[in-house]
Write a protein that holds these residues in place. Structure first.
Motif, PDB file in Angstrom:
ATOM      1  N   UNK B  19       0.842  -1.191   0.000  1.00 38.43           N
ATOM      2  CA  UNK B  19       0.000   0.000   0.000  1.00 38.43           C
ATOM      3  C   UNK B  19       0.874   1.236   0.000  1.00 38.43           C
ATOM      4  N   UNK B  20       1.877   1.203   0.851  1.00 39.35           N
ATOM      5  CA  UNK B  20       2.807   2.324   0.931  1.00 39.35           C
ATOM      6  C   UNK B  20       3.414   2.626  -0.438  1.00 39.35           C
ATOM      7  N   UNK B  21       3.799   1.568  -1.128  1.00 43.35           N
ATOM      8  CA  UNK B  21       4.391   1.759  -2.458  1.00 43.35           C
ATOM      9  C   UNK B  21       3.420   2.422  -3.415  1.00 43.35           C
ATOM     10  N   UNK B  22       2.180   1.996  -3.347  1.00 45.16           N
ATOM     11  CA  UNK B  22       1.174   2.583  -4.238  1.00 45.16           C
ATOM     12  C   UNK B  22       0.979   4.059  -3.914  1.00 45.16           C
ATOM     13  N   UNK B  23       0.831   4.322  -2.631  1.00 41.61           N
ATOM     14  CA  UNK B  23       0.629   5.702  -2.194  1.00 41.61           C
ATOM     15  C   UNK B  23       1.753   6.607  -2.679  1.00 41.61           C
ATOM     16  N   UNK B  27       7.920   2.653  -8.259  1.00 42.12           N
ATOM     17  CA  UNK B  27       7.854   1.684  -9.361  1.00 42.12           C
ATOM     18  C   UNK B  27       7.765   0.270  -8.776  1.00 42.12           C
ATOM     19  N   UNK B  28       7.792  -0.693  -9.628  1.00 45.15           N
ATOM     20  CA  UNK B  28       7.733  -2.091  -9.167  1.00 45.15           C
ATOM     21  C   UNK B  28       6.443  -2.419  -8.435  1.00 45.15           C
ATOM     22  N   UNK B  29       5.359  -1.973  -8.983  1.00 45.84           N
ATOM     23  CA  UNK B  29       4.066  -2.415  -8.470  1.00 45.84           C
ATOM     24  C   UNK B  29       3.251  -2.817  -9.699  1.00 45.84           C
ATOM     25  N   UNK B  30       2.749  -4.011  -9.664  1.00 44.61           N
ATOM     26  CA  UNK B  30       1.972  -4.485 -10.808  1.00 44.61           C
ATOM     27  C   UNK B  30       0.723  -3.626 -10.989  1.00 44.61           C
ATOM     28  N   UNK B 316      11.668  13.824  -5.494  1.00 41.99           N
ATOM     29  CA  UNK B 316      11.373  12.397  -5.518  1.00 41.99           C
ATOM     30  C   UNK B 316      11.812  11.799  -6.832  1.00 41.99           C
ATOM     31  N   UNK B 317      12.984  11.261  -6.858  1.00 47.27           N
ATOM     32  CA  UNK B 317      13.511  10.756  -8.120  1.00 47.27           C
ATOM     33  C   UNK B 317      12.773   9.494  -8.556  1.00 47.27           C
ATOM     34  N   UNK B 318      12.147   8.824  -7.612  1.00 43.73           N
ATOM     35  CA  UNK B 318      11.484   7.568  -7.940  1.00 43.73           C
ATOM     36  C   UNK B 318      10.276   7.795  -8.849  1.00 43.73           C
ATOM     37  N   UNK B 319       9.669   8.929  -8.643  1.00 48.89           N
ATOM     38  CA  UNK B 319       8.468   9.230  -9.425  1.00 48.89           C
ATOM     39  C   UNK B 319       8.853   9.611 -10.845  1.00 48.89           C
TER      40      UNK B 319
END
Lengths: 344, 344
Positions: B19-23, B27-30, B316-319
């Motif tokens: 959930x945290x990852x989605x929020x 990346x790396x979420x199906x 946020x470089x991940x985004x």
DNA sequence: AGTTAAATTGACAGCGCTGTCAATTGGCTA
DNA sequence: TAGCCAATTGACAGCGCTGTCAATTTAACT
């Protein structure tokens, strides 16, 4: 680099909890302990982590300032006043501009309150006058302080309002004109939805009455709190070569007065020789006109600071009550160059 | 009432971490997982707890807007622009008014940054032009975005500045006057410490040059960004029954232009018949004069929103990177009633 | 089908502080 | 001095989330 409450505890030779008590000014801490902890705090330059406090504690360390006001000067003053108090208290300030007419405002409002876990909020007019918002906050039992236009006697029994006595301000300004020999004193009102408008108008009426001057409804122009409205109002009131014989105009606020001033200039009316004009609020606006406006000074930054104080006094019951909170403000007249004796 | 990430995880049948990852749009979420979680989030109307995120994460979810600007309209626009982006991104906005001349400002500044664990900050002029502040931030390796007056070619290689092309704006406004047949075009400058002043002046000079008009230094008044300075400047330039033959005045900004307008009126000079006056910025001020000011529109709320975007893209470089961030703004002229053809 | 690497997910600790409640201390009375 | 209560202090869990790292699944190959 990063100093935690644990570091302080170790240095002071007490438990974390005791440091916490000192930081939060809780009672039941021996003077000696308090001093030891405080010196440790200073030595390490300890800064409490707001996020951790918010997370661990029941009440949070953030207050919101909510406004729906087009007047940028007003908003900035409000912000600065509340902000200065927040800094002292170690609180954060969340600013929340919003539209009072927007239908979904209440939802957005609720969301904000939930998200930020607010300790309380400061409401400014016209939101502070909206009953549905007050009800909502009461339901959520969320502490709040309202800034309102009103008189002292109206504040009895309430302990969550800061009143600005626009009645008295208008009374004083009207008398200022009267004492200068003016008889036909006109008034360009602000938005009639705002309580400040009705209060100012009431003060004006009372001053006329107390000085045995009759009230002439045609000397009142129902306008808005804007420069343009001031222009229109003055034009209307001074029409047909000033057949109404107006010698003084009260602007609903400084912007209105500035508009009136401008309109008068366009008609080649000398200020203040032929016509006196006054405003309300003493915003920077009133010093950007020429001649500068006589107006009623209202220290919005001070007012908002006291609003914040009042809020904090309600928020943290453990802390000793502040006794010097002013909840009733009366603007005082500032005489500048836009008013003078009535022409002969 | 209170919905936590755990509730969402249970409903979605995944772990809290997912959930945290989605929020956090990691990346790396199906795609499928993402959708399931999102629908759970919506169903429960889950609001992440900012305090917890700040505490647990390495970077915080707060950005600061730092300003030292007496212009309330400007500040409000800046706030609103940044704020709107913050809301979208789930960040908090910390407003930080300060005095650039204050000696202890740097310390206070540092304290604030430490306390709030900021994700980054937006600097507005004139603070954005102060090298010591930039150095300080670089030292702390704190992300920031500067709002500056400057031209596109000056922004190469930099990726933390938003430029407002005052040069082009002044060029365009000057040409506007020139195309109306004006030859003696005066300029009441703003504070010379501000880069916007030198940029606007440079644009003015270039426009004169490109149109084969000679530059007359006596048509330039070195003033400040204030109404009063505009009054003084215009009085000076139009002195002795306008012996300089000035037919157009550029105000350093709208306030200056408004001051010039007022001074001209006092001298019974018709606007725009006898004299054209223009401003910069298109603040509400420019519509509160009469006639309304021709000026260069500068959408400060849009500009500040893009500043916030740029900041977030660095934070946020991940985004995924936003690609539509505008880092160069060129104000465009808004022709109103204060300018017109040169008198014969 | 079997193998391997990459993508995706989850378990768990802990961020820095405060609330709870129990332990300790000190001050007072008899 | 013992006894008792109130004042003061401390131990510990846990606020709601994310970082780490290991476990699992999927895809991509022989």
């Amino acid at each position: 680099m990063k100093v935690t409450i644990n570091d302080v505890a170790k240095l002071a030779g007490v438990s974390m909890k005791t440091v916490s008590r000192v930081i939060n000014k809780e009672p039941s801490v021996r003077k000696k302990t308090y001093d030891i902890v405080m010196s440790a705090v200073k030595e390490l330059n300890y800064q409490p982590n707001i996020a951790a406090r918010n997370l661990a504690g029941t009440s949070s360390f953030a207050v919101a300032l909510v406004y729906d006001n087009p007047n940028a000067y007003y908003v900035i003053d409000m912000q600065n006043g509340v902000l200065s108090r927040c800094k002292d208290e170690g609180y954060e300030l969340v600013i929340h501009p919003c539209s009072s007419t927007d239908a979904q405002m209440q939802d957005e409002f609720k969301t904000m309150i939930q998200r930020s876990r607010l300790a309380g909020l400061v409401l400014t007019p016209p939101l502070s006058e909206q009953q549905d918002i007050i009800n909502l906050l009461d339901e959520m039992s969320m502490p709040y302080v309202r800034l309102l236009s009103g008189r002292e006697e109206q504040n009895e029994g309430k302990n969550n309002s800061i009143l600005v006595n626009d009645f008295a301000a208008a009374y004083e300004i009207t008398e200022h004109h009267i004492h200068h020999g003016h008889k036909n004193i006109a008034f360009v009102l602000g938005d009639k939805e705002h309580k400040s408008t009705t209060e100012r108008f009431a003060g004006y009426l009372q001053a006329l009455k107390d000085n045995d001057l009759s009230f002439n409804p045609s000397l009142v122009f129902e306008g808005h709190y804007s420069f343009e409205s001031g222009v229109n109002g003055a034009k209307h009131l001074l029409a047909d070569n000033n057949k109404l014989g107006v010698t003084a105009i009260l602007g609903g606020n400084d912007e209105v007065a500035a508009g009136a001033l401008f309109a008068a200039r366009l008609m080649n009316i000398e200020i203040p020789a032929q016509l006196s004009i006054s405003g309300f609020e003493d915003s920077p606006f009133s010093r950007q006109t020429w001649p500068k406006l006589t107006t009623a000074h209202q220290a919005n930054n001070v007012i908002s600071e006291h609003a914040a104080r009042l809020l904090f006094s309600k928020t943290r019951s453990s802390r000793k009550q502040e006794k010097d909170i002013i909840t009733n403000f009366t603007p005082s007249i500032v005489v500048r160059e836009s008013t003078g004796p009535a022409p002969l």
